[in-house]
Every structure is written in C-alpha cells, then in structure tokens.
Design an enzyme around this catalytic site. Structure first.
Site, mmCIF file in Angstrom:
data_model
loop_
_atom_site.group_PDB
_atom_site.id
_atom_site.type_symbol
_atom_site.label_atom_id
_atom_site.label_comp_id
_atom_site.label_asym_id
_atom_site.label_seq_id
_atom_site.Cartn_x
_atom_site.Cartn_y
_atom_site.Cartn_z
ATOM 1 N N GLN A 149 0.821 -1.210 0.000
ATOM 2 C CA GLN A 149 0.000 0.000 0.000
ATOM 3 C C GLN A 149 0.860 1.267 0.000
ATOM 4 O O GLN A 149 0.466 2.289 -0.553
ATOM 5 C CB GLN A 149 -0.915 0.021 1.233
ATOM 6 C CG GLN A 149 -1.973 -1.077 1.242
ATOM 7 C CD GLN A 149 -2.746 -1.101 2.538
ATOM 8 O OE1 GLN A 149 -2.792 -0.107 3.258
ATOM 9 N NE2 GLN A 149 -3.351 -2.246 2.855
ATOM 10 N N CYS A 150 2.029 1.204 0.628
ATOM 11 C CA CYS A 150 2.919 2.361 0.697
ATOM 12 C C CYS A 150 3.913 2.323 -0.460
ATOM 13 O O CYS A 150 4.267 1.252 -0.961
ATOM 14 C CB CYS A 150 3.675 2.383 2.026
ATOM 15 S SG CYS A 150 2.610 2.493 3.477
ATOM 16 N N THR A 151 4.369 3.504 -0.856
ATOM 17 C CA THR A 151 5.396 3.589 -1.890
ATOM 18 C C THR A 151 6.742 3.345 -1.226
ATOM 19 O O THR A 151 7.314 4.242 -0.593
ATOM 20 C CB THR A 151 5.372 4.972 -2.567
ATOM 21 O OG1 THR A 151 4.057 5.226 -3.053
ATOM 22 C CG2 THR A 151 6.359 5.025 -3.718
ATOM 23 N N VAL A 152 7.251 2.123 -1.349
ATOM 24 C CA VAL A 152 8.504 1.746 -0.704
ATOM 25 C C VAL A 152 9.634 1.912 -1.713
ATOM 26 O O VAL A 152 9.765 1.132 -2.660
ATOM 27 C CB VAL A 152 8.450 0.291 -0.182
ATOM 28 C CG1 VAL A 152 9.781 -0.085 0.482
ATOM 29 C CG2 VAL A 152 7.301 0.125 0.794
#
Length: 662
Positions: free
Chosen positions: A542-545
C-alpha cells in the site's frame, strides 16, 4: 580661489537599474557607458550639502532633463569583479576624462555640449549576490596655471557683489526665456551682456551661448557689462561650484583672456529665489604666463576623485539589504543564478517563457514536494497542487515541504500546506492548493454528485494550466488526467517510482500530419486498462517503498526535461532523438528525450523512445474522441463498467482476438 567640490547623490532606483542592466544586458561586458547626471539650484540647503550631482533611477536610459535641472555628462564603468575595482587605473580614468574636456575646448566642440564642463566618471562594482554596490565618483577639473584669483582690494570691481534687485529680476527673466529655446546641454553655461538704456537709466539683458563670444557678442561693450556665467549649485558665498575650474580653462585657452567677470548664476524660477547671484572679477595670478603666452598646448593637470564622508580619498559602499523591502530583494535575487546562465553558458535561454508557465501538480507528497522546489528554482511562479491526503508522521523526513507541526491534530491537508510552504519559501510565488479526489479507473463511483464535482474542478484546473504533472501514488489515478491532458493539448509530464527504479517521461501530443511519429503516454505499453491496485494489498504494497533518493532524482530529471521541452520551438510536439548522441546543437539545453528510466542498483539512466499505441487505454484516438464527445458521461461509464475502456480502445480484441471459423 576656493571651489566647492561636487558631491555624488545617487537615488535608490539607480542601483536597481544598474543591477538589472548588468544581469540582463551587459553581462560580462564592462565597457563604459553613458550616465546622465543632474544638478539644481537648492537655496534652502546648507552650504556643505549643496553642489550635488544627482543620479536618478533612469540615468542609464533617459536623456531627458527636467526643467529645473541642469545637465552633467557622465560615464560609468561597472567592472566584473571586486579585484578589478580595486586594481583599476583610476588616474588613467581621470586623465582620460580630463583629456576629453581639454580636446573639446581646443577643437571647439565644447560649444555644442557645454555640459561637458560638468563631466564626471563613475567606477563601480555591483555585488549582485549580497546587493552591495562599490562605487567611486570623479569630477575631473583642469587646473589653471597660473591660477585665477579675485582682484586685489582697491581695484575697480574687486569685491564680489550681488546685482541690484531690479537688475537681478530682469536677468532671471532673460535667462529663463533663453533657456526655453536652447538644448539642455547649453543651459548651464552662457554669456550675459548688460544693456543700459540712455533714456530712463533702466537695464536690460542679452543672453547667448558660449559660442557667441567668438562671434563678437561682447564687441563694443564695456568690461563691467560683460559676464561669463554658469549656473552655480554651490551655496557658499566665497567658494563657487566645481565646474568653474573647467570654464576658466576655456576662458584662458579658447578666448585668450587674463581677466574675466564671472557671474555665479544662482537665481531660481521663483521671485523669492532672485537676487542670489554673485559677480566676481578674476584675473590670472601673475602676468608671467607660460612660454607661448596664453596658448599653451600642454594639457593641464587633472584632479577630481571624490572623498568619502570621512574625508578619505577612497570609494564608497552602499548595502541595499538595509534599504530595500525584503520581498523586493527576494524578487531581484531568486532569478540571479538563472540569469547568470545567459552570460556565457546558455545565452539563448528563454527565462520568461519558463517563468510564465503555469504548472498543475497532481500529487503533493514526496514527488510533489521535490518537483515544486525544482520548479521554483527554475523561476516558475504559478504552481497549483491537487491532493486529497493529509500529512502523516512518516511524511516530513521524505517530503521537504512539511514539518512535524503539520502532522498534529490529524495532519494538515497536503495540498493546502504545500502551497503555503511555497509562499513561505518565496512570497513571490503564486500557489494554491485544491483538496479533491481524482476519479480513478477501476474504482466505481459511489457518490456520483461529489465525483462529478471533483471531475469538473479538475477539468477547470487542467484548462487553466500549461503543464500537467502526474505525481500520484497509484497507476490508476493517472489515467483520467492523462486522457484529459491529451484531449486539451497540454504538456503532460509523468514520474513514477519503484524500489530502486524510476521512469520520467513526457506524454506525446496529437500529430495529425505524421501519426506514426507521435510519442506515447504512460499507458501505451499496457495490454489491460488500469484497475484497482489498492485492493487486497499488504502494508508494504500500500505504501510507496523506495530508496529515499529515488524521488529526488526522478523529480529533478522531470523538471529538467520539462524546461528543455519549453525551450524547444515546437514545445510539446518536439521530437525525441533515437540515440542519446543525437544532439541538437541549436537547442540551449541539449537533447529532449521521451523517457528516462533509472536504475539505482547499477546507477544507470537509459533514454527510451516509445511511440503512441493505437489501442492505448488512455491516449488512443477512440478514447480521446469519446471523452471529447461525452465528457462526464464517458468518465462515469469508464469508472463503473468493467471492460468498457478495453473494448473502446481495442485492447480487448488484442488480448482476446475473435476465433476464425474454418
């Protein structure tokens, strides 16, 4: 004889004009240029504050002399470094200026420009980063050898005296009438002849230019009625203004006189200022003239460098940071580095085009923060943010427009806070934020009224801006702005990140003449339409890693690509080179690639050219035509009906071609 030296008096706008001229026009050229000096009669000034050469804000560009002012001919040499300023041949400059006056006296050209007798030169250095101006004035004065001195006591006319009030008023009227019909360079020096009426003992005056002396203006007149005049800004009773020194050299050299009646004209246009003029009779100090008599061909000694307020023979420094409004200082300073590019490196750079470009940033997070800062560094003044998120505690370390305080109380809205942060960085930027959710492909419409309202706001923003920059977290959120930007013919820029990779690209615009050369968009390599990428995703998905530096690198490349595109005469329609070595020598910033793909694992960047795909879900002609035709209805259908976009664009047929019947 004591003389009142000129004093320099520079208006604040002149420094601004000098800085602008240096940055935008002269650049590395430090050739001397003309500057207009002015002086005036100011009877209310204290004597030690009189005799000032004023440099107005328009002195570098204007040749107009206001009616109550008198002209002085000036030159300014604005050097490039403080070392040049310190090491300049100051005696040589003064000598050259004095030689100009001397030659004009000898060849008679002084008569066409008597204001040269009040000449001055300025040596200056403008430190445009610190807004400190170093300058030194010189007012060249030719020495008379032997010197002039007032007549001794007991001689007729020995005492300096004022004219009777009746004569003074008549003189002022005559001078004003004469000044109205002559050019400005003539007005500061003139001849006056007193004419006595036999019938009623009244007096009238005849006024003429200096050149009239050689035409016999004083012929048959009594010495007591012949006056060589100059407008004298000195308020000292016994110390005439500095320009008299050069006038006396003319009297001796050109006219061969050893005795002259000087009128220090100090009467203003108002009746209350009349009666201030002083008459003094001068003669050469000794009858022992140099070999050759009055016509000595040797150039006289020249002096004239101005002393500073402490009485030292040195230049002055003015610090504008103490005098200018901070916002105005910022306006002058923010574009300094950009304008310096035009001095040597890229003289054809069109900074005004960049400055006037209106940019819409869709996304105010990590990419949006870095892109906005780089746009400001290039001089872009109009930056609009669109985002519906709030600042969280994980954001400030990666998103430079936010800080810890923005995370409190549920977090400030990113769009609003980002625009506010830009104004805090530079008040001259015009930035606003809009909180709205961009309708996304693969996300069915739950609230049709709100989604339509968001669509209408987004459409208005796209129409009002020149460049649309896609910086959102998800792929599907970029679909609708891609369609809308292509339909509106806007420049669309895109940046997307992986863990250690990125893509930066410009979307192609419609090319009806050569459709095969049309550049592709972000979705042209897809074989399916965008779908909901957030469904059933774990936290790391879900997060931009990404590696922390990837966003800054991609953002910088995106802005540099945009600026290069803006410099191309075809703008968004500019072609892309097939190879990086295919340079365009006539472009101020080099090649303009279509896509830049970066790989931090190998620290490599690759330029890629991708053509427009005829079945693209975002930029293909069927999709664009349907959007132009039906607008919101098309968008609503595309969001709600699974497979509609694939069928409209032709992707469905590509992925599932119909079976042929044998």
């Amino acid at each position: 004889m004591q003389y009142t030296p000129f004093a320099s008096d520079i208006e604040l706008p002149f420094y601004i004009a000098l800085a602008s001229l240096k940055i935008n026009h002269d650049k590395l050229d430090d050739s001397a240029r003309k500057v207009l000096g002015l002086y005036e009669l100011r009877p209310s000034d204290a004597p030690n504050a009189s005799c000032r050469i004023q440099i107005h804000g328009n002195a570098l560009t204007s040749d107009e002399v206001p009616s109550t002012y008198y002209r002085a001919e000036g030159m300014i040499k604005n050097v490039n470094t403080i070392e040049e300023y310190a090491k300049a041949d100051k005696m040589g400059m003064l000598q050259q200026s004095g030689e100009t006056i001397w030659n004009a006296i000898n060849n008679g050209t002084i008569y066409s420009c008597p204001s040269l007798l009040s000449a001055f030169v300025i040596l200056s250095y403008a430190d445009l980063k610190k807004y400190k101006f170093h300058y030194w004035f010189a007012f060249p004065a030719l020495h008379s050898d032997p010197s002039w001195t007032p007549l001794e006591e007991g001689c007729e006319g020995a005492q300096a005296h004022r004219l009777p009030s009746v004569e003074s008023s008549a003189l002022a009227r005559s001078v004003q009438e004469w000044a109205r019909v002559v050019d400005a360079p003539q007005r500061g020096f003139f001849l006056a002849r007193r004419v006595r009426m036999r019938d009623d003992d009244t007096v009238s005056w005849k006024i003429a230019s200096l050149s009239s002396y050689e035409d016999g203006f004083f012929k048959h007149a009594e010495f007591a009625d012949c006056f060589t005049c100059f407008v004298d800004p000195s308020n000292y009773e016994e110390a005439p203004g500095w320009m008299l020194r050069n006038l006396l050299v003319l009297v001796k050299r050109r006219w061969g006189l050893t005795k002259v009646q000087i009128l220090r004209y100090r009467d203003g246009p108002s009746p209350r200022d009349c009666g201030r003029s002083i008459v003094v009779t001068l003669r050469l100090k000794t009858s022992q003239l140099p070999d050759g008599g009055v016509k000595d061909d040797r150039m006289p000694k020249v002096t004239g460098w101005e002393r500073n307020p402490s009485g030292k023979l040195t230049g002055r420094i003015v610090d504008l940071t103490e005098q200018l409004d901070p916002k105005r200082l910022a306006d002058q300073s923010v574009d300094l580095n950009l304008k310096l590019m035009k001095w040597r490196i890229s003289p054809n750079l069109d900074l005004e085009k960049i400055k006037g470009t209106k940019c819409l940033l869709l996304g105010a997070g990590t990419l949006g923060s870095y892109v906005a800062r780089n746009l400001m560094a290039w001089g872009v003044r109009k930056i609009t943010f669109v985002d519906n998120g709030s600042v969280s505690f994980s954001n400030p370390v990666r998103q430079p427009l936010f800080n810890f305080a923005d995370c409190l109380d549920g977090g400030a809205k990113k769009a609003y806070r980002a625009s506010q942060a830009l104004s805090e960085i530079y008040p001259g930027v015009e930035s606003v934020g809009h909180v709205l959710a961009v309708p996304m492909a693969g996300h069915p419409v739950l609230d049709a009224e709100k989604t339509k309202a968001d669509f209408e706001v987004l459409k208005g923003l796209i129409d009002a801006h020149d460049v649309i920059i896609l910086l959102m977290d998800t792929r599907e959120s970029r679909w609708l702005p891609t369609v809308m930007g292509k339909a509106a013919g806007k420049i669309v820029m895109n940046a997307a990140l992986g863990f250690d990779t990125f893509v930066v690209m410009r979307h192609g615009v419609t090319n009806n003449e050569h459709p095969e050369e049309e550049l592709g968009c972000y979705f042209c390599n897809d074989v399916v339409a965008p779908m909901n990428s957030q469904k059933d995703q774990t936290l790391d998905q879900q997060c931009t890693v990404t590696r922390p530096g990837v966003a800054a690198i991609a953002s910088a490349l995106l802005v540099e690509l945009l600026v290069s595109l803006l410099q191309h005469p075809l703008g968004a329609a500019a072609g892309a080179p097939q190879t990086p070595n295919n340079t365009q020598n006539d472009h101020p910033l080099g090649v303009i690639p279509h896509q830049i793909r970066g790989f931090l694992s190998t620290f490599e960047n690759v330029s890629v050219v991708g053509r427009s795909y005829k079945c693209c879900s975002a930029c293909s002609r069927p999709v664009i035509d349907e959007y132009k035709k039906n607008g919101w209805n098309f968008v609503q259908k595309a969001l709600n009906e699974v497979g509609y976009v694939e069928e409209l664009s032709g992707l469905k047929e590509v992925c599932h071609p119909p079976l042929s019947i044998a």
